[in-house]
Design a protein around this motif. Structure first.
Motif, mmCIF file in Angstrom:
data_model
loop_
_atom_site.group_PDB
_atom_site.id
_atom_site.type_symbol
_atom_site.label_atom_id
_atom_site.label_comp_id
_atom_site.label_asym_id
_atom_site.label_seq_id
_atom_site.Cartn_x
_atom_site.Cartn_y
_atom_site.Cartn_z
ATOM 1 N N GLY A 211 52.858 36.319 49.140
ATOM 2 C CA GLY A 211 51.529 36.763 49.515
ATOM 3 C C GLY A 211 50.884 36.661 48.220
ATOM 4 N N ILE A 212 49.335 37.045 48.303
ATOM 5 C CA ILE A 212 48.442 37.119 47.151
ATOM 6 C C ILE A 212 47.959 38.486 47.059
ATOM 7 C CG2 ILE A 212 46.514 36.234 46.376
ATOM 8 C CD1 ILE A 212 48.576 34.162 46.350
ATOM 9 N N LEU A 213 48.179 38.941 45.890
ATOM 10 C CA LEU A 213 47.442 40.051 45.427
ATOM 11 C C LEU A 213 45.991 39.834 44.847
ATOM 12 C CD1 LEU A 213 47.335 43.091 44.920
ATOM 13 C CD2 LEU A 213 48.259 42.737 42.569
ATOM 14 N N ILE A 214 45.122 40.291 45.539
ATOM 15 C CA ILE A 214 43.535 40.115 45.089
ATOM 16 C C ILE A 214 43.398 41.383 44.469
ATOM 17 C CG2 ILE A 214 41.360 39.721 45.910
ATOM 18 C CD1 ILE A 214 42.365 38.422 48.516
ATOM 19 N N THR A 215 42.693 41.285 43.198
ATOM 20 C CA THR A 215 42.194 42.493 42.501
ATOM 21 C C THR A 215 40.709 42.183 41.969
ATOM 22 O OG1 THR A 215 44.500 42.933 41.359
ATOM 23 C CG2 THR A 215 42.527 43.798 40.383
ATOM 24 N N VAL A 216 40.057 43.207 42.124
ATOM 25 C CA VAL A 216 38.535 43.097 41.832
ATOM 26 C C VAL A 216 38.302 44.187 41.151
ATOM 27 C CG1 VAL A 216 36.184 43.036 42.838
ATOM 28 C CG2 VAL A 216 38.063 42.393 44.241
ATOM 29 N N VAL B 158 47.648 39.847 50.718
ATOM 30 C CA VAL B 158 47.206 39.062 51.967
ATOM 31 C C VAL B 158 48.414 38.156 51.801
ATOM 32 C CG1 VAL B 158 44.714 39.328 52.237
ATOM 33 C CG2 VAL B 158 45.611 37.527 51.005
ATOM 34 N N ASP B 159 48.757 37.666 52.954
ATOM 35 C CA ASP B 159 49.865 36.651 53.232
ATOM 36 C C ASP B 159 49.782 35.585 54.078
ATOM 37 O OD1 ASP B 159 49.954 38.051 55.501
ATOM 38 O OD2 ASP B 159 52.335 38.544 55.229
ATOM 39 N N ASP B 160 48.580 35.491 54.630
ATOM 40 C CA ASP B 160 48.099 34.615 55.937
ATOM 41 C C ASP B 160 46.826 33.838 55.615
ATOM 42 O OD1 ASP B 160 46.627 36.992 56.122
ATOM 43 O OD2 ASP B 160 47.090 37.097 58.198
ATOM 44 N N MET B 161 46.336 33.572 54.390
ATOM 45 C CA MET B 161 45.180 33.010 54.010
ATOM 46 C C MET B 161 45.237 31.802 53.166
ATOM 47 S SD MET B 161 42.483 36.370 52.911
ATOM 48 C CE MET B 161 41.056 35.241 52.567
ATOM 49 N N THR B 162 44.330 31.045 53.556
ATOM 50 C CA THR B 162 44.510 29.614 52.663
ATOM 51 C C THR B 162 43.929 29.739 51.338
ATOM 52 O OG1 THR B 162 42.068 29.047 53.304
ATOM 53 C CG2 THR B 162 43.921 28.240 54.772
ATOM 54 N N LEU C 21 35.428 42.101 51.001
ATOM 55 C CA LEU C 21 36.906 42.123 51.218
ATOM 56 C C LEU C 21 37.179 42.185 52.579
ATOM 57 C CD1 LEU C 21 38.369 43.860 47.945
ATOM 58 C CD2 LEU C 21 38.650 41.287 48.738
ATOM 59 N N PHE C 22 36.712 42.995 53.195
ATOM 60 C CA PHE C 22 37.103 43.121 54.596
ATOM 61 C C PHE C 22 36.555 42.079 55.409
ATOM 62 C CE2 PHE C 22 37.346 47.968 53.748
ATOM 63 C CZ PHE C 22 38.871 48.097 54.264
ATOM 64 N N GLN C 23 35.396 41.571 55.353
ATOM 65 C CA GLN C 23 34.860 40.454 55.913
ATOM 66 C C GLN C 23 35.436 39.209 55.685
ATOM 67 O OE1 GLN C 23 30.080 41.971 56.161
ATOM 68 N NE2 GLN C 23 30.577 39.914 55.244
ATOM 69 N N GLU C 24 35.833 38.954 54.582
ATOM 70 C CA GLU C 24 36.420 37.509 54.288
ATOM 71 C C GLU C 24 37.819 37.403 54.176
ATOM 72 O OE1 GLU C 24 34.289 34.896 54.173
ATOM 73 O OE2 GLU C 24 32.424 36.097 54.018
ATOM 74 N N THR C 25 38.516 38.649 54.098
ATOM 75 C CA THR C 25 39.749 38.254 54.030
ATOM 76 C C THR C 25 40.769 38.894 55.163
ATOM 77 O OG1 THR C 25 40.534 40.452 53.010
ATOM 78 C CG2 THR C 25 40.035 38.785 51.623
ATOM 79 N N SER C 26 42.051 38.868 55.507
ATOM 80 C CA SER C 26 42.637 39.123 56.535
ATOM 81 C C SER C 26 43.203 40.657 56.386
ATOM 82 C CB SER C 26 43.987 38.490 56.956
ATOM 83 O OG SER C 26 44.562 38.286 55.765
ATOM 84 N N THR C 27 42.862 41.416 55.426
ATOM 85 C CA THR C 27 43.386 42.504 54.750
ATOM 86 C C THR C 27 42.849 43.647 55.992
ATOM 87 O OG1 THR C 27 43.571 44.274 53.030
ATOM 88 C CG2 THR C 27 41.332 43.558 53.505
ATOM 89 N N LEU C 28 43.864 44.602 55.923
ATOM 90 C CA LEU C 28 43.555 45.887 56.728
ATOM 91 C C LEU C 28 43.346 47.193 55.848
ATOM 92 C CD1 LEU C 28 46.405 45.176 59.544
ATOM 93 C CD2 LEU C 28 43.957 44.703 59.888
ATOM 94 N N GLY C 29 43.489 46.911 54.567
ATOM 95 C CA GLY C 29 43.310 48.017 53.872
ATOM 96 C C GLY C 29 43.088 47.634 52.360
ATOM 97 N N ILE C 30 42.518 48.596 51.714
ATOM 98 C CA ILE C 30 41.911 48.092 50.186
ATOM 99 C C ILE C 30 42.656 49.441 49.291
ATOM 100 C CG2 ILE C 30 40.166 47.561 48.372
ATOM 101 C CD1 ILE C 30 38.747 46.464 50.780
ATOM 102 N N ARG C 31 43.162 49.323 48.283
ATOM 103 C CA ARG C 31 43.470 50.453 47.459
ATOM 104 C C ARG C 31 42.206 50.532 46.427
ATOM 105 N NH1 ARG C 31 47.746 47.611 48.312
ATOM 106 N NH2 ARG C 31 47.604 46.384 46.363
ATOM 107 N N VAL C 32 41.994 51.715 46.206
ATOM 108 C CA VAL C 32 40.742 51.911 45.205
ATOM 109 C C VAL C 32 40.952 52.719 44.204
ATOM 110 C CG1 VAL C 32 38.262 52.653 44.831
ATOM 111 C CG2 VAL C 32 39.143 51.358 47.070
ATOM 112 N N ARG C 33 40.525 52.677 42.862
ATOM 113 C CA ARG C 33 40.929 53.616 41.690
ATOM 114 C C ARG C 33 39.524 53.622 40.810
ATOM 115 N NH1 ARG C 33 44.642 49.852 40.471
ATOM 116 N NH2 ARG C 33 44.959 49.041 38.593
ATOM 117 N N GLN C 34 39.559 54.543 40.143
ATOM 118 C CA GLN C 34 38.472 54.551 39.044
ATOM 119 C C GLN C 34 39.092 54.644 37.829
ATOM 120 O OE1 GLN C 34 37.039 55.901 42.031
ATOM 121 N NE2 GLN C 34 36.036 53.943 42.135
ATOM 122 N N GLN C 35 38.782 53.543 36.744
ATOM 123 C CA GLN C 35 39.407 53.704 35.595
ATOM 124 C C GLN C 35 38.417 53.559 34.459
ATOM 125 O OE1 GLN C 35 42.402 50.890 35.640
ATOM 126 N NE2 GLN C 35 43.291 51.535 33.725
#
Length: 157
Positions: free
Chosen positions: A57-62, A21-25, A76-90
């Motif tokens: 910007g800020i990279l948010i990792t969960v 994200v690049d537009d959040m407080t 993440l979709f509700q609380e941030t301005s993101t339009l997409g989330i990258r997901v992986r299992q590890q």
């Protein structure tokens, strides 16, 4: 006690979610992190990054259990301005662990004991130690040392 159990997992599969994200407080990001942790995320962290067009910007990792992935995505979709989330299992390797309470001259606090293959670590629980430090007006490090000193590993015969 604290011997390896054939039934305890030594690895597990987790979900890792990332978004930029690049537009959040800072307050909105902190709130999002609190929401994620309260809904079962194992860890949430941020990193400062440079995005396209040299924007800061800020990279948010969960990091979350796989069964909490959907709720963490929703937050993440509700609380941030993101339009997409990258997901992986590890897969991650883990230590067996348990909490135990100890008594110090300042009060009770929990310690986390973690072990695997004969290796053991003991870590005082931050929140317990911080509460004792505040109530006695003492440095946190003094309380943590007191908690560690109060914990005794059992001696093997």
């Amino acid at each position: 006690m604290w011997e390896d159990s054939e039934f305890a997992p030594t690895s597990e599969v987790i979900s890792i979610l990332e978004t930029q994200v690049d537009d959040m407080t800072a307050q909105a990001i902190a709130y999002t992190m609190e929401q994620l942790l309260s809904q079962g995320a194992l860890d949430v962290y941020t990193q400062a990054i440079t995005m396209k067009k040299s924007r800061h910007g800020i990279l948010i990792t969960v990091i979350c259990p796989c069964d909490r992935q959907a709720i963490c995505e929703q937050i993440l979709f509700q609380e941030t301005s993101t339009l997409g989330i990258r997901v992986r299992q590890q897969e991650r390797q883990i230590l067996q662990r348990e909490l135990q309470e100890v008594t110090t001259e300042y009060g009770n606090a929990r310690v986390k004991i973690a072990w695997r293959n004969g290796f053991c670590t003991v870590q005082p629980e931050y929140e317990d130690c911080a509460k004792l430090a505040r109530s006695h007006n003492l440095p946190l490090s003094m309380i943590q040392e007191s908690v560690k000193a109060a914990f005794q590993l059992p001696i093997k015969p």
